[in-house]
Design a protein around this motif. Structure first.
Motif, PDB file in Angstrom:
ATOM      1  N   SER A   2       0.823  -1.203   0.000  1.00  0.00           N
ATOM      2  CA  SER A   2       0.000   0.000   0.000  1.00  0.00           C
ATOM      3  C   SER A   2       0.859   1.256   0.000  1.00  0.00           C
ATOM      4  N   GLN A   3       2.180   1.109   0.118  1.00  0.00           N
ATOM      5  CA  GLN A   3       3.036   2.279   0.208  1.00  0.00           C
ATOM      6  C   GLN A   3       3.222   2.961  -1.141  1.00  0.00           C
ATOM      7  N   THR A   4       3.300   4.296  -1.089  1.00  0.00           N
ATOM      8  CA  THR A   4       3.612   5.097  -2.262  1.00  0.00           C
ATOM      9  C   THR A   4       5.071   5.506  -2.198  1.00  0.00           C
ATOM     10  N   ILE A   5       5.790   5.260  -3.284  1.00  0.00           N
ATOM     11  CA  ILE A   5       7.209   5.579  -3.356  1.00  0.00           C
ATOM     12  C   ILE A   5       7.429   6.649  -4.408  1.00  0.00           C
ATOM     13  N   ALA A   6       8.149   7.704  -4.029  1.00  0.00           N
ATOM     14  CA  ALA A   6       8.637   8.679  -4.994  1.00  0.00           C
ATOM     15  C   ALA A   6      10.062   8.277  -5.349  1.00  0.00           C
ATOM     16  N   VAL A  61       7.656   6.807   1.130  1.00  0.00           N
ATOM     17  CA  VAL A  61       9.096   6.596   0.980  1.00  0.00           C
ATOM     18  C   VAL A  61       9.582   7.396  -0.214  1.00  0.00           C
ATOM     19  N   VAL A  62      10.756   8.018  -0.063  1.00  0.00           N
ATOM     20  CA  VAL A  62      11.400   8.706  -1.177  1.00  0.00           C
ATOM     21  C   VAL A  62      12.716   8.001  -1.464  1.00  0.00           C
ATOM     22  N   CYS A  63      12.891   7.531  -2.698  1.00  0.00           N
ATOM     23  CA  CYS A  63      14.135   6.890  -3.128  1.00  0.00           C
ATOM     24  C   CYS A  63      14.891   7.859  -4.034  1.00  0.00           C
ATOM     25  N   VAL A  64      16.177   7.951  -3.811  1.00  0.00           N
ATOM     26  CA  VAL A  64      17.021   8.854  -4.587  1.00  0.00           C
ATOM     27  C   VAL A  64      18.130   8.049  -5.244  1.00  0.00           C
TER      28      VAL A  64
END
Length: 298
Positions: A2-6, A61-64
């Motif tokens: 269900s998590q949204t990741i940028a 969550v934000v992934c870079v």
């Protein structure tokens, strides 16, 4: 999931990683100019955004995954960056390979602003990213690592918490040191074998089955045998990484004589116009030093 990741940074590595996260059941919003880099993510069911702010707003969550320390600092700290637009408490996973001291400083800023930041540089190249078989070395708080584990497991097979903030970057620097030295000695062996007219494929088969065998030999033998250097990991980026490890070694008061020499050979390859090629193109530098043409002839 269900998590949204940028996911910020959809280059050679980031693009397949974002796609694999979408396929794993996360909702992924990607941002990276130019827009064409988001095509694969959109085809997998993800979303392309027009700005970094749009990508991170409301994300869990934000992934870079960007090239260098200044890029990560800009993505996180700028007026249009993550810390300005993401919600406090957001988990930020930095997959980039940058200086350990920069990561330590960013971790402190993140904590002051109410964010959770872990450094999670990866190894495995484009093939590992596409096949979700990356090796991931993680620095940060243990509870943040635990929270990030489902995301990390969706893109990697070897996922290890190696210590506090910056530790992941330190281990990645060591990884890049080992890989660069392995590629260089493999390139030298190839030139040596070809000089004697040995069947290169057969020679690499037997070498790969003994103590000389390595993941580098298996993954890069095709590039060197076929003189094909389409980038899986560019010399430009490995040059940057060798700068990180040599600088960090100097700060720690330790010597890496072989690594320092390979760093110079990497710099030479870049200076000779090979920066956009795969790091297996160190072979071209060995040939230049040997007075050979691109194909190995005198």
């Amino acid at each position: 999931m269900s998590q949204t990741i940028a996911f910020i940074g959809l280059g050679i590595m980031g693009n397949p990683m974002a796609v694999n996260l979408q396929r794993a059941g996360f909702t992924v919003r990607g941002y990276n100019p130019p827009p064409a880099r988001t095509d694969a993510l959109v085809e997998a069911g993800g979303t392309a955004t027009d700005s970094l702010a749009e990508a991170v707003q409301g994300a869990d969550v934000v992934c870079v995954m960007v090239p260098d320390s200044p890029d990560v600092q800009d993505v996180l700290l700028s007026e249009d960056g993550v810390f300005a637009h993401a919600a406090p408490g957001t988990l930020v996973i930095d997959f980039s390979s940058i200086r350990p001291d920069v990561t330590t400083g960013l971790s402190k800023v993140a904590a002051e602003k109410g964010f959770r930041l872990i450094d999670a540089p990866v190894s495995g190249g484009e093939a590992g990213a596409k096949n979700a078989k990356l090796s991931i070395m993680v620095g940060g708080a243990a509870d943040d690592f635990a929270a990030a584990r489902p995301v990390l497991d969706a893109v990697g097979t070897t996922v290890v918490h190696v210590g506090p903030a910056g530790a992941g970057q330190t281990v990645k620097a060591a990884n890049q040191l080992i890989v660069a030295c392995n590629i260089e000695v493999l390139a030298e062996a190839v030139v040596f074998l070809q000089a004697y007219g040995v069947d290169l494929g057969a020679a690499l088969d037997v070498l790969g089955g003994g103590l000389a065998g390595s993941a580098v030999l298996q993954q890069k033998r095709g590039n060197m045998s076929q003189d094909s250097f389409e980038p899986g990991f560019r010399i430009d980026l490995h040059h940057k990484d060798m700068g990180i490890v040599t600088s960090a070694a100097r700060e720690a008061g330790v010597v890496i004589p072989l690594g320092a020499n390979v760093a110079q050979l990497m710099a030479s390859a870049r200076a000779n116009g090979d920066g956009s090629l795969d790091h297996s193109a160190l072979l071209r530098g060995v040939r230049r030093l040997s007075g050979l043409s691109e194909g190995g002839a005198e």
